[in-house]
Design a protein around this motif. Structure first.
Motif, short mmCIF file in Angstrom:
data_model
loop_
_atom_site.label_atom_id
_atom_site.label_comp_id
_atom_site.label_asym_id
_atom_site.label_seq_id
_atom_site.Cartn_x
_atom_site.Cartn_y
_atom_site.Cartn_z
N ASN A 41 16.79 -14.33 25.59
CA ASN A 41 15.39 -14.63 25.92
C ASN A 41 14.54 -13.37 26.08
O ASN A 41 13.67 -13.30 26.96
CB ASN A 41 15.28 -15.50 27.18
N GLU A 42 14.82 -12.40 25.24
CA GLU A 42 13.98 -11.20 25.22
C GLU A 42 12.74 -11.48 24.38
O GLU A 42 12.63 -12.53 23.75
CB GLU A 42 14.78 -10.03 24.63
N ASN A 43 11.80 -10.53 24.35
CA ASN A 43 10.58 -10.69 23.55
C ASN A 43 10.88 -10.25 22.11
O ASN A 43 11.21 -9.10 21.87
CB ASN A 43 9.47 -9.83 24.15
N LEU A 44 10.74 -11.18 21.18
CA LEU A 44 11.08 -10.88 19.78
C LEU A 44 9.83 -10.75 18.92
O LEU A 44 9.89 -10.90 17.70
CB LEU A 44 12.02 -11.96 19.24
N PHE A 45 8.69 -10.47 19.56
CA PHE A 45 7.41 -10.43 18.85
C PHE A 45 6.83 -9.01 18.77
O PHE A 45 5.65 -8.84 18.51
CB PHE A 45 6.42 -11.38 19.53
N GLY A 46 7.64 -7.99 19.03
CA GLY A 46 7.16 -6.61 18.91
C GLY A 46 6.47 -6.14 20.18
O GLY A 46 6.12 -6.95 21.05
N PRO A 47 6.28 -4.80 20.32
CA PRO A 47 5.69 -4.26 21.56
C PRO A 47 4.21 -4.58 21.69
O PRO A 47 3.51 -4.73 20.68
CB PRO A 47 5.91 -2.74 21.41
#
Ligand SMILES: Cc1ncc(COP(=O)(O)O)c(C=O)c1O
Length: 382
Positions: A41-47
Protein backbone atom coordinates in the motif's frame (compact mmCIF):
# COMPACT_ATOMS: atom_id res chain seq x y z
CA UNK A 1 22.57 -18.63 31.18
CA UNK A 2 21.85 -18.24 27.48
CA UNK A 3 21.82 -14.71 26.14
CA UNK A 4 18.10 -15.06 25.42
CA UNK A 5 17.49 -15.58 29.17
CA UNK A 6 18.80 -12.07 29.80
CA UNK A 7 16.00 -10.31 27.91
CA UNK A 8 12.65 -9.36 29.45
CA UNK A 9 10.50 -12.46 29.97
CA UNK A 10 7.79 -11.32 27.51
CA UNK A 11 10.40 -11.12 24.72
CA UNK A 12 12.14 -14.49 25.21
CA UNK A 13 10.18 -16.39 22.60
CA UNK A 14 9.06 -13.35 20.59
CA UNK A 15 9.57 -13.33 16.85
CA UNK A 16 10.23 -10.15 14.89
CA UNK A 17 8.04 -9.02 12.01
CA UNK A 18 8.86 -10.97 8.85
CA UNK A 19 8.58 -8.73 5.79
CA UNK A 20 8.79 -11.71 3.38
CA UNK A 21 11.00 -11.92 0.27
CA UNK A 22 12.25 -8.69 -1.31
CA UNK A 23 11.17 -7.71 -4.82
CA UNK A 24 14.67 -8.59 -6.06
CA UNK A 25 14.40 -12.08 -4.52
CA UNK A 26 10.98 -12.62 -6.10
CA UNK A 27 12.19 -11.32 -9.47
CA UNK A 28 15.09 -13.79 -9.38
CA UNK A 29 12.99 -16.72 -8.11
CA UNK A 30 10.30 -16.33 -10.79
CA UNK A 31 12.56 -14.90 -13.46
CA UNK A 32 10.38 -11.81 -13.95
CA UNK A 33 12.46 -8.61 -14.26
CA UNK A 34 9.69 -6.02 -13.65
CA UNK A 35 7.29 -6.64 -10.82
CA UNK A 36 4.39 -4.32 -9.88
CA UNK A 37 4.59 -3.92 -6.09
CA UNK A 38 0.95 -4.16 -4.99
CA UNK A 39 1.55 -5.63 -1.53
CA UNK A 40 2.41 -2.80 0.90
CA UNK A 41 0.00 0.00 0.00
CA UNK A 42 2.74 2.42 -0.93
CA UNK A 43 2.15 5.36 -3.29
CA UNK A 44 2.53 4.09 -6.86
CA UNK A 45 1.72 7.40 -8.57
CA UNK A 46 5.17 9.07 -8.49
CA UNK A 47 6.54 11.80 -6.19
CA UNK A 48 4.60 14.96 -5.38
CA UNK A 49 5.95 18.22 -6.87
CA UNK A 50 8.55 20.17 -4.90
CA UNK A 51 9.96 17.12 -3.14
CA UNK A 52 13.25 16.85 -4.97
CA UNK A 53 14.04 20.58 -4.58
CA UNK A 54 13.20 20.47 -0.87
CA UNK A 55 15.48 17.49 -0.29
CA UNK A 56 18.33 19.03 -2.27
CA UNK A 57 18.04 22.31 -0.34
CA UNK A 58 17.96 20.46 2.98
CA UNK A 59 21.32 18.84 2.21
CA UNK A 60 22.98 22.11 3.30
CA UNK A 61 21.37 21.84 6.75
CA UNK A 62 22.06 18.23 7.58
CA UNK A 63 24.88 19.13 9.97
CA UNK A 64 22.32 20.60 12.39
CA UNK A 65 19.98 18.76 14.77
CA UNK A 66 16.42 19.25 13.59
CA UNK A 67 15.23 21.63 16.32
CA UNK A 68 13.88 24.42 14.09
CA UNK A 69 12.81 21.88 11.47
CA UNK A 70 10.54 20.30 14.11
CA UNK A 71 8.99 23.64 14.95
CA UNK A 72 8.37 24.47 11.27
CA UNK A 73 6.91 21.01 10.55
CA UNK A 74 4.59 21.08 13.56
CA UNK A 75 3.38 24.52 12.55
CA UNK A 76 2.76 23.39 8.95
CA UNK A 77 0.70 20.40 10.16
CA UNK A 78 -1.17 22.55 12.66
CA UNK A 79 -2.00 25.21 10.05
CA UNK A 80 -3.23 22.60 7.58
CA UNK A 81 -5.49 20.90 10.12
CA UNK A 82 -6.58 24.00 12.04
CA UNK A 83 -5.09 22.78 15.34
CA UNK A 84 -2.43 24.15 17.68
CA UNK A 85 1.22 23.07 17.13
CA UNK A 86 1.16 21.79 20.74
CA UNK A 87 -1.20 19.00 19.57
CA UNK A 88 1.28 17.67 16.97
CA UNK A 89 3.82 14.98 17.94
CA UNK A 90 6.10 14.01 15.03
CA UNK A 91 7.52 10.50 14.87
CA UNK A 92 9.22 8.30 12.33
CA UNK A 93 6.01 6.76 11.05
CA UNK A 94 2.90 5.41 12.72
CA UNK A 95 4.91 2.31 13.54
CA UNK A 96 7.10 4.29 15.95
CA UNK A 97 4.20 6.35 17.31
CA UNK A 98 2.19 3.20 18.08
CA UNK A 99 4.90 1.93 20.38
CA UNK A 100 5.33 5.38 21.91
CA UNK A 101 1.58 5.57 22.64
CA UNK A 102 1.70 2.18 24.32
CA UNK A 103 4.64 3.22 26.44
CA UNK A 104 2.76 6.37 27.42
CA UNK A 105 -0.48 4.65 28.47
CA UNK A 106 0.08 0.97 29.29
CA UNK A 107 1.42 -0.80 32.33
CA UNK A 108 2.57 -4.43 31.99
CA UNK A 109 -0.47 -6.74 31.96
CA UNK A 110 -2.93 -4.07 30.74
CA UNK A 111 -5.55 -5.20 28.25
CA UNK A 112 -5.81 -3.78 24.74
CA UNK A 113 -8.83 -4.46 22.52
CA UNK A 114 -8.63 -4.41 18.74
CA UNK A 115 -10.33 -5.94 15.71
CA UNK A 116 -9.73 -9.16 13.79
CA UNK A 117 -8.57 -8.76 11.05
CA UNK A 118 -6.67 -5.50 11.39
CA UNK A 119 -3.15 -4.13 10.95
CA UNK A 120 -0.68 -6.76 12.14
CA UNK A 121 1.72 -4.52 14.01
CA UNK A 122 -0.69 -3.87 16.90
CA UNK A 123 -0.19 -7.40 18.22
CA UNK A 124 3.60 -7.07 18.12
CA UNK A 125 3.54 -3.67 19.84
CA UNK A 126 1.25 -4.94 22.62
CA UNK A 127 3.62 -7.85 23.13
CA UNK A 128 6.62 -5.54 23.30
CA UNK A 129 5.07 -3.66 26.23
CA UNK A 130 3.85 -6.90 27.89
CA UNK A 131 0.17 -6.12 27.40
CA UNK A 132 -2.70 -8.55 26.79
CA UNK A 133 -4.46 -8.39 23.42
CA UNK A 134 -8.16 -9.15 22.96
CA UNK A 135 -9.55 -9.32 19.42
CA UNK A 136 -13.13 -8.69 18.35
CA UNK A 137 -14.03 -10.08 14.89
CA UNK A 138 -15.39 -7.74 12.21
CA UNK A 139 -19.07 -8.24 11.34
CA UNK A 140 -20.42 -10.12 8.33
CA UNK A 141 -20.02 -7.04 6.10
CA UNK A 142 -16.37 -6.89 7.28
CA UNK A 143 -17.03 -3.66 9.21
CA UNK A 144 -15.53 -3.04 12.62
CA UNK A 145 -17.91 -4.21 15.37
CA UNK A 146 -17.59 -1.05 17.45
CA UNK A 147 -20.40 -2.05 19.81
CA UNK A 148 -18.67 -5.39 20.40
CA UNK A 149 -15.30 -3.69 20.89
CA UNK A 150 -16.73 -1.29 23.49
CA UNK A 151 -18.50 -4.19 25.25
CA UNK A 152 -15.25 -6.15 25.27
CA UNK A 153 -13.40 -3.11 26.69
CA UNK A 154 -15.96 -2.89 29.52
CA UNK A 155 -15.80 -6.63 30.27
CA UNK A 156 -12.02 -6.82 30.28
CA UNK A 157 -11.51 -3.37 31.88
CA UNK A 158 -9.29 -2.56 28.93
CA UNK A 159 -6.87 0.34 29.14
CA UNK A 160 -6.79 0.86 25.38
CA UNK A 161 -8.80 0.17 22.24
CA UNK A 162 -7.06 0.38 18.86
CA UNK A 163 -9.33 1.35 16.01
CA UNK A 164 -7.93 1.34 12.47
CA UNK A 165 -10.14 3.68 10.41
CA UNK A 166 -10.38 2.93 7.55
CA UNK A 167 -9.39 -0.57 8.55
CA UNK A 168 -6.52 -2.46 6.97
CA UNK A 169 -7.14 -4.99 5.32
CA UNK A 170 -10.90 -4.50 4.92
CA UNK A 171 -10.70 -0.91 3.63
CA UNK A 172 -13.94 0.40 5.08
CA UNK A 173 -14.63 3.57 7.05
CA UNK A 174 -16.45 3.81 10.35
CA UNK A 175 -19.81 5.56 10.24
CA UNK A 176 -19.55 8.88 12.20
CA UNK A 177 -22.70 8.12 14.22
CA UNK A 178 -21.29 4.73 15.23
CA UNK A 179 -18.06 6.45 16.27
CA UNK A 180 -19.92 8.85 18.58
CA UNK A 181 -21.87 5.98 20.17
CA UNK A 182 -18.66 3.97 20.58
CA UNK A 183 -16.92 6.79 22.46
CA UNK A 184 -19.87 7.03 24.86
CA UNK A 185 -19.94 3.26 25.39
CA UNK A 186 -16.29 2.98 26.47
CA UNK A 187 -15.46 2.42 30.13
CA UNK A 188 -13.84 5.24 32.12
CA UNK A 189 -10.07 5.27 31.88
CA UNK A 190 -9.90 3.64 28.44
CA UNK A 191 -7.88 5.37 25.71
CA UNK A 192 -8.66 5.06 22.00
CA UNK A 193 -5.78 4.89 19.58
CA UNK A 194 -7.19 5.72 16.15
CA UNK A 195 -4.85 4.63 13.36
CA UNK A 196 -5.73 6.95 10.48
CA UNK A 197 -2.96 5.84 8.08
CA UNK A 198 -5.46 5.85 5.18
CA UNK A 199 -7.78 8.70 6.23
CA UNK A 200 -6.13 11.06 3.71
CA UNK A 201 -7.94 9.22 0.90
CA UNK A 202 -11.27 10.53 2.30
CA UNK A 203 -12.87 13.94 1.82
CA UNK A 204 -11.85 16.73 4.15
CA UNK A 205 -15.06 16.71 6.24
CA UNK A 206 -14.56 13.01 7.04
CA UNK A 207 -10.84 13.41 7.73
CA UNK A 208 -11.60 15.95 10.47
CA UNK A 209 -14.07 13.72 12.34
CA UNK A 210 -11.93 13.01 15.41
CA UNK A 211 -9.94 16.22 15.67
CA UNK A 212 -12.79 17.83 17.60
CA UNK A 213 -12.73 14.91 20.07
CA UNK A 214 -9.00 15.35 20.67
CA UNK A 215 -9.37 19.07 21.13
CA UNK A 216 -12.30 18.59 23.55
CA UNK A 217 -10.12 16.42 25.80
CA UNK A 218 -11.68 13.05 24.94
CA UNK A 219 -9.23 10.16 25.59
CA UNK A 220 -8.42 9.82 21.90
CA UNK A 221 -5.03 9.79 20.15
CA UNK A 222 -4.88 10.02 16.34
CA UNK A 223 -2.06 8.55 14.28
CA UNK A 224 -1.39 9.92 10.79
CA UNK A 225 1.16 8.84 8.20
CA UNK A 226 3.10 10.37 5.30
CA UNK A 227 3.66 6.88 3.85
CA UNK A 228 0.42 6.57 1.91
CA UNK A 229 -1.12 9.52 0.01
CA UNK A 230 1.98 11.68 0.55
CA UNK A 231 4.30 8.99 -0.84
CA UNK A 232 7.09 9.23 1.76
CA UNK A 233 7.16 5.65 3.10
CA UNK A 234 10.92 5.47 2.55
CA UNK A 235 11.60 8.53 4.72
CA UNK A 236 9.50 7.27 7.68
CA UNK A 237 7.33 10.19 8.81
CA UNK A 238 4.10 10.41 10.76
CA UNK A 239 2.41 12.41 13.48
CA UNK A 240 0.31 11.74 16.53
CA UNK A 241 -2.42 14.31 17.16
CA UNK A 242 -3.00 14.51 20.90
CA UNK A 243 -4.38 16.85 23.53
CA UNK A 244 -1.65 19.38 24.50
CA UNK A 245 -1.60 17.89 28.04
CA UNK A 246 -0.37 14.57 26.63
CA UNK A 247 2.30 15.74 24.17
CA UNK A 248 5.06 16.08 26.83
CA UNK A 249 4.59 12.39 27.77
CA UNK A 250 5.26 11.38 24.17
CA UNK A 251 8.36 13.57 24.29
CA UNK A 252 9.58 11.56 27.28
CA UNK A 253 9.26 8.13 25.65
CA UNK A 254 10.47 9.16 22.18
CA UNK A 255 14.09 10.18 21.90
CA UNK A 256 14.56 13.94 21.29
CA UNK A 257 14.53 14.90 17.60
CA UNK A 258 14.06 11.33 16.40
CA UNK A 259 12.75 12.45 13.01
CA UNK A 260 15.48 13.43 10.59
CA UNK A 261 15.73 16.77 8.78
CA UNK A 262 15.26 15.25 5.33
CA UNK A 263 11.94 13.67 6.36
CA UNK A 264 10.75 16.91 7.99
CA UNK A 265 11.71 18.96 4.91
CA UNK A 266 9.98 16.48 2.60
CA UNK A 267 6.90 16.51 4.83
CA UNK A 268 6.75 20.31 4.68
CA UNK A 269 7.15 20.26 0.88
CA UNK A 270 4.24 17.85 0.44
CA UNK A 271 2.07 19.85 2.84
CA UNK A 272 2.82 22.96 0.78
CA UNK A 273 1.66 21.17 -2.39
CA UNK A 274 -1.97 20.97 -1.19
CA UNK A 275 -3.55 21.31 -4.66
CA UNK A 276 -1.34 18.55 -6.09
CA UNK A 277 -2.13 16.34 -3.09
CA UNK A 278 -5.86 16.80 -3.71
CA UNK A 279 -5.39 15.96 -7.42
CA UNK A 280 -3.42 12.87 -6.40
CA UNK A 281 -6.16 11.84 -3.98
CA UNK A 282 -8.76 12.02 -6.75
CA UNK A 283 -6.49 10.12 -9.13
CA UNK A 284 -6.12 7.29 -6.59
CA UNK A 285 -9.87 7.26 -5.90
CA UNK A 286 -10.58 7.03 -9.66
CA UNK A 287 -8.08 4.18 -10.16
CA UNK A 288 -9.54 2.40 -7.13
CA UNK A 289 -13.05 2.69 -8.58
CA UNK A 290 -11.72 1.30 -11.85
CA UNK A 291 -10.14 -1.68 -10.06
CA UNK A 292 -13.28 -2.37 -7.98
CA UNK A 293 -15.45 -2.29 -11.09
CA UNK A 294 -13.13 -4.45 -13.17
CA UNK A 295 -12.92 -7.08 -10.40
CA UNK A 296 -16.67 -6.99 -9.81
CA UNK A 297 -17.39 -7.36 -13.53
CA UNK A 298 -15.35 -10.58 -13.54
CA UNK A 299 -17.14 -12.00 -10.53
CA UNK A 300 -14.46 -11.35 -7.90
CA UNK A 301 -16.23 -10.06 -4.80
CA UNK A 302 -14.94 -6.67 -3.57
CA UNK A 303 -15.68 -4.58 -0.50
CA UNK A 304 -16.07 -0.81 -0.83
CA UNK A 305 -12.66 0.69 -0.03
CA UNK A 306 -11.88 4.15 1.34
CA UNK A 307 -8.11 3.56 1.02
CA UNK A 308 -5.42 2.94 -1.61
CA UNK A 309 -6.01 -0.82 -1.57
CA UNK A 310 -8.85 -3.17 -2.42
CA UNK A 311 -9.74 -6.45 -0.70
CA UNK A 312 -11.12 -9.14 -2.98
CA UNK A 313 -12.29 -12.74 -2.61
CA UNK A 314 -10.80 -15.39 -4.90
CA UNK A 315 -13.97 -17.01 -6.14
CA UNK A 316 -13.54 -19.94 -8.57
CA UNK A 317 -14.95 -19.52 -12.03
CA UNK A 318 -18.45 -20.87 -12.50
CA UNK A 319 -19.37 -22.04 -8.99
CA UNK A 320 -21.23 -18.97 -7.74
CA UNK A 321 -18.53 -18.10 -5.24
CA UNK A 322 -19.18 -21.15 -3.08
CA UNK A 323 -15.51 -21.98 -2.50
CA UNK A 324 -12.44 -19.81 -2.57
CA UNK A 325 -9.13 -20.55 -4.25
CA UNK A 326 -5.87 -20.91 -2.30
CA UNK A 327 -4.48 -17.37 -1.95
CA UNK A 328 -0.84 -18.47 -1.54
CA UNK A 329 -0.89 -20.38 -4.85
CA UNK A 330 -2.83 -17.56 -6.47
CA UNK A 331 -0.20 -15.01 -5.46
CA UNK A 332 2.65 -17.25 -6.68
CA UNK A 333 0.94 -17.45 -10.10
CA UNK A 334 0.38 -13.68 -10.15
CA UNK A 335 4.05 -13.06 -9.36
CA UNK A 336 4.96 -15.21 -12.39
CA UNK A 337 2.81 -12.79 -14.41
CA UNK A 338 4.50 -9.70 -12.94
CA UNK A 339 2.20 -8.65 -10.04
CA UNK A 340 2.84 -8.91 -6.28
CA UNK A 341 -0.35 -8.48 -4.20
CA UNK A 342 -0.72 -9.44 -0.52
CA UNK A 343 -1.99 -12.95 0.20
CA UNK A 344 -4.99 -13.10 2.56
CA UNK A 345 -3.66 -15.90 4.80
CA UNK A 346 -0.97 -13.44 5.97
CA UNK A 347 -3.67 -11.32 7.62
CA UNK A 348 -6.07 -14.12 8.60
CA UNK A 349 -8.30 -14.16 5.49
CA UNK A 350 -7.60 -17.28 3.42
CA UNK A 351 -8.95 -17.13 -0.12
CA UNK A 352 -8.59 -13.33 -0.31
CA UNK A 353 -6.12 -10.85 -1.79
CA UNK A 354 -5.31 -7.26 -0.92
CA UNK A 355 -4.24 -5.21 -3.92
CA UNK A 356 -2.61 -1.77 -3.72
CA UNK A 357 -4.16 0.79 -6.07
CA UNK A 358 -1.81 1.81 -8.91
CA UNK A 359 -2.35 3.73 -12.17
CA UNK A 360 -5.15 2.34 -14.33
CA UNK A 361 -2.97 0.44 -16.84
CA UNK A 362 -1.43 -1.55 -13.96
CA UNK A 363 -4.91 -2.24 -12.56
CA UNK A 364 -6.09 -3.53 -15.94
CA UNK A 365 -2.98 -5.71 -16.10
CA UNK A 366 -3.50 -7.28 -12.68
CA UNK A 367 -7.19 -7.98 -13.30
CA UNK A 368 -6.43 -9.69 -16.63
CA UNK A 369 -3.71 -11.75 -14.92
CA UNK A 370 -6.15 -12.67 -12.10
CA UNK A 371 -8.68 -13.95 -14.60
CA UNK A 372 -5.98 -16.04 -16.25
CA UNK A 373 -4.80 -17.46 -12.91
CA UNK A 374 -8.34 -18.22 -11.80
CA UNK A 375 -8.97 -20.30 -14.90
CA UNK A 376 -5.67 -22.14 -14.45
CA UNK A 377 -6.26 -22.93 -10.75
CA UNK A 378 -9.95 -23.84 -11.18
CA UNK A 379 -9.01 -26.26 -13.96
CA UNK A 380 -6.20 -27.69 -11.84
CA UNK A 381 -8.72 -28.46 -9.07
CA UNK A 382 -11.28 -30.04 -11.42
C1 LIG B 1 -3.07 0.61 9.17
C2 LIG B 1 -1.64 0.99 9.03
N1 LIG B 1 -1.06 1.72 10.00
C3 LIG B 1 0.23 2.07 9.93
C4 LIG B 1 1.02 1.69 8.85
C5 LIG B 1 2.47 2.10 8.84
O1 LIG B 1 2.54 3.47 8.76
P1 LIG B 1 3.95 4.20 8.79
O2 LIG B 1 4.60 3.95 7.47
O3 LIG B 1 3.58 5.64 9.01
O4 LIG B 1 4.72 3.63 9.93
C6 LIG B 1 0.47 0.94 7.82
C7 LIG B 1 1.30 0.53 6.68
O5 LIG B 1 0.95 -0.27 5.86
C8 LIG B 1 -0.90 0.56 7.92
O6 LIG B 1 -1.47 -0.20 6.99
Amino acid sequence: VSLRDLVRSNLRDAEAYDPGPTLAELAARYNVPNLAKLNWNENLFGPLPGLEDALTAEADHLWMYPEQAYTAFRRAIADGLGVEPEMVVPGHGIQALLLAAMQVFLNPGDTVVTAQPTYGLYAQAVRAVDGRLVRVPVDDRLQLDLEGMAASARETRAKMVIVCDPNNPTGQLIDPTDWALFLKALPDGCVVLADEAYIDFSERSRRDLRIADVRAGAPVVLLRSFSKLYGLAGLRLGVALVHPDLAPCFDVVQEPFNVNRAALAAGRATLAAAAAVERRRREVVAARGHLEEALGARGFRVWPSATNFVLTALTQSGNGGATLLDDARFVAELVRRGFVPRAGHEFGMRGHLRITVAPIDVMDGVVAAMEDVRVALTNARA
